[in-house]
Motif scaffolding. Sequence first.
Motif, PDB file in Angstrom:
ATOM      1  N   LEU A  49       0.767  -1.277   0.103  1.00 45.71           N
ATOM      2  CA  LEU A  49      -0.108   0.100  -0.079  1.00 45.71           C
ATOM      3  C   LEU A  49       0.956   1.319  -0.087  1.00 45.71           C
ATOM      4  CD1 LEU A  49      -2.721  -0.985   2.446  1.00 45.71           C
ATOM      5  CD2 LEU A  49      -2.806  -0.821   0.003  1.00 45.71           C
ATOM      6  N   ALA A  50       2.068   1.377   0.652  1.00 50.76           N
ATOM      7  CA  ALA A  50       2.695   2.668   1.101  1.00 50.76           C
ATOM      8  C   ALA A  50       4.026   2.413   1.610  1.00 50.76           C
ATOM      9  CB  ALA A  50       1.810   3.614   1.823  1.00 50.76           C
ATOM     10  N   GLY A  51       4.791   3.130   1.494  1.00 55.25           N
ATOM     11  CA  GLY A  51       6.044   3.244   2.437  1.00 55.25           C
ATOM     12  C   GLY A  51       6.415   4.772   2.900  1.00 55.25           C
ATOM     13  N   PHE A  52       7.147   4.568   3.971  1.00 49.42           N
ATOM     14  CA  PHE A  52       7.421   5.829   4.588  1.00 49.42           C
ATOM     15  C   PHE A  52       8.782   5.724   5.442  1.00 49.42           C
ATOM     16  CE2 PHE A  52       4.554   4.192   7.823  1.00 49.42           C
ATOM     17  CZ  PHE A  52       5.415   4.281   8.990  1.00 49.42           C
ATOM     18  N   ASN A  53       9.476   7.100   5.689  1.00 45.11           N
ATOM     19  CA  ASN A  53      10.668   6.786   6.129  1.00 45.11           C
ATOM     20  C   ASN A  53      10.482   6.742   7.756  1.00 45.11           C
ATOM     21  OD1 ASN A  53       9.310   9.719   6.682  1.00 45.11           O
ATOM     22  ND2 ASN A  53      11.043   9.994   8.085  1.00 45.11           N
ATOM     23  N   GLY A  54      11.828   6.287   8.224  1.00 44.55           N
ATOM     24  CA  GLY A  54      11.948   5.825   9.725  1.00 44.55           C
ATOM     25  C   GLY A  54      12.714   6.987  10.332  1.00 44.55           C
ATOM     26  N   GLY A  55      13.665   6.670  11.363  1.00 44.55           N
ATOM     27  CA  GLY A  55      14.237   7.585  12.204  1.00 44.55           C
ATOM     28  C   GLY A  55      15.628   8.050  11.820  1.00 44.55           C
ATOM     29  N   PHE A  56      16.347   8.577  12.915  1.00 44.30           N
ATOM     30  CA  PHE A  56      17.576   9.219  12.405  1.00 44.30           C
ATOM     31  C   PHE A  56      18.684   8.428  11.891  1.00 44.30           C
ATOM     32  CE2 PHE A  56      17.060  12.975  15.419  1.00 44.30           C
ATOM     33  CZ  PHE A  56      15.845  13.442  14.931  1.00 44.30           C
ATOM     34  N   GLN A  57      19.615   8.948  11.223  1.00 45.89           N
ATOM     35  CA  GLN A  57      20.954   8.113  11.031  1.00 45.89           C
ATOM     36  C   GLN A  57      21.621   7.538  12.425  1.00 45.89           C
ATOM     37  OE1 GLN A  57      23.561  10.071   8.525  1.00 45.89           O
ATOM     38  NE2 GLN A  57      21.838  11.261   7.547  1.00 45.89           N
ATOM     39  N   ALA A  58      22.431   6.522  12.281  1.00 49.96           N
ATOM     40  CA  ALA A  58      22.854   6.115  13.482  1.00 49.96           C
ATOM     41  C   ALA A  58      23.861   6.926  14.195  1.00 49.96           C
ATOM     42  CB  ALA A  58      23.919   4.749  13.083  1.00 49.96           C
ATOM     43  N   THR A  59      24.483   7.765  13.379  1.00 48.26           N
ATOM     44  CA  THR A  59      25.526   8.892  14.020  1.00 48.26           C
ATOM     45  C   THR A  59      24.646  10.042  15.119  1.00 48.26           C
ATOM     46  OG1 THR A  59      27.381  10.099  13.636  1.00 48.26           O
ATOM     47  CG2 THR A  59      25.541  10.402  12.219  1.00 48.26           C
ATOM     48  N   HIS A  60      23.378   9.878  14.702  1.00 49.63           N
ATOM     49  CA  HIS A  60      22.647  10.805  15.454  1.00 49.63           C
ATOM     50  C   HIS A  60      21.921  10.383  16.628  1.00 49.63           C
ATOM     51  CE1 HIS A  60      22.772  13.205  11.359  1.00 49.63           C
ATOM     52  NE2 HIS A  60      23.748  13.547  12.044  1.00 49.63           N
ATOM     53  N   GLY A  61      22.319   9.267  17.128  1.00 49.59           N
ATOM     54  CA  GLY A  61      21.821   8.942  18.342  1.00 49.59           C
ATOM     55  C   GLY A  61      21.820   7.385  18.627  1.00 49.59           C
ATOM     56  N   GLU A  62      21.923   6.566  17.604  1.00 49.64           N
ATOM     57  CA  GLU A  62      22.035   5.002  17.497  1.00 49.64           C
ATOM     58  C   GLU A  62      21.098   4.508  18.039  1.00 49.64           C
ATOM     59  OE1 GLU A  62      25.802   4.446  19.689  1.00 49.64           O
ATOM     60  OE2 GLU A  62      27.124   4.327  17.858  1.00 49.64           O
ATOM     61  N   PHE A  63      19.938   5.023  17.755  1.00 50.03           N
ATOM     62  CA  PHE A  63      18.648   4.524  18.083  1.00 50.03           C
ATOM     63  C   PHE A  63      18.266   3.046  17.556  1.00 50.03           C
ATOM     64  CE2 PHE A  63      18.052   9.063  18.612  1.00 50.03           C
ATOM     65  CZ  PHE A  63      17.971   9.095  20.010  1.00 50.03           C
ATOM     66  N   GLY A  64      17.750   2.055  18.290  1.00 52.53           N
ATOM     67  CA  GLY A  64      17.615   0.798  17.582  1.00 52.53           C
ATOM     68  C   GLY A  64      16.779   0.553  16.395  1.00 52.53           C
ATOM     69  N   MET A  65      17.059  -0.651  15.555  1.00 51.43           N
ATOM     70  CA  MET A  65      16.697  -1.039  14.646  1.00 51.43           C
ATOM     71  C   MET A  65      16.921  -2.276  14.166  1.00 51.43           C
ATOM     72  SD  MET A  65      15.389  -0.151  11.511  1.00 51.43           S
ATOM     73  CE  MET A  65      14.887  -1.062   9.854  1.00 51.43           C
ATOM     74  N   MET A  66      15.621  -2.974  14.052  1.00 47.70           N
ATOM     75  CA  MET A  66      15.629  -4.501  13.784  1.00 47.70           C
ATOM     76  C   MET A  66      14.772  -4.721  12.717  1.00 47.70           C
ATOM     77  SD  MET A  66      15.137  -7.941  15.903  1.00 47.70           S
ATOM     78  CE  MET A  66      13.364  -7.821  16.164  1.00 47.70           C
TER      79      MET A  66
END
Length: 211
Positions: A49-66
Amino acid sequence: SYSQIFVLLWDPRQVALHAMSGTVEPKSATGETGPGLVPRKPEVMGRLLAGFNGGFQATHGEFGMMAEGVVYLPPKPYSATVGELDDGSTAFGTWPNDEKVPDYLVSFRQNMTPLVMDGVINPYKRDWWGGVPPGWTDESRTTRSGVCLTQENFVGYFYGSSIHADHLALAMQRARCVYGIHLDMNPGHTGLELYRAGPASQLPNLDRKLD
């Protein structure tokens, strides 16, 4: 009064939210990145149906991603998190002070602390919601996006082209969001696209130039 924020709502009982890591970001500690593509499987592409962006780059906080069971960045405690459970449902919440990933979690994406939690704006009293490109006269007003869970258990995507983080939060609150996450910001890093995928022979001709 001049701020304009667009909202797209969907029913998570009918629309599943999946995560996909990009080919460049977020970059893991080992340098590993994802395929950056919607899986080219007929059962997926036929229902896209659709696609959208996620969060910040790793260098800007290293917020988790799996994504699809592969951890690219470990979960960060107290980070606002949206995830996919093994039954296909969408989950929202603040990550506990524990880096262990539960077995029932298929994918997740994090970014900063919650923008809205229990309907309250900025419950952790954060005063920094990301920076703008060098040379900008306004240090906080830019393109921003977010995702939230409403009181009615709908999921919403929010987009504004020239807003502060508090504008984004206020829009979420007015849309009855009980939990809201600030996604990415600045032009080129934000946006949602609706898709109609299928064999070329089955798709109608566009009545306009492709933008």
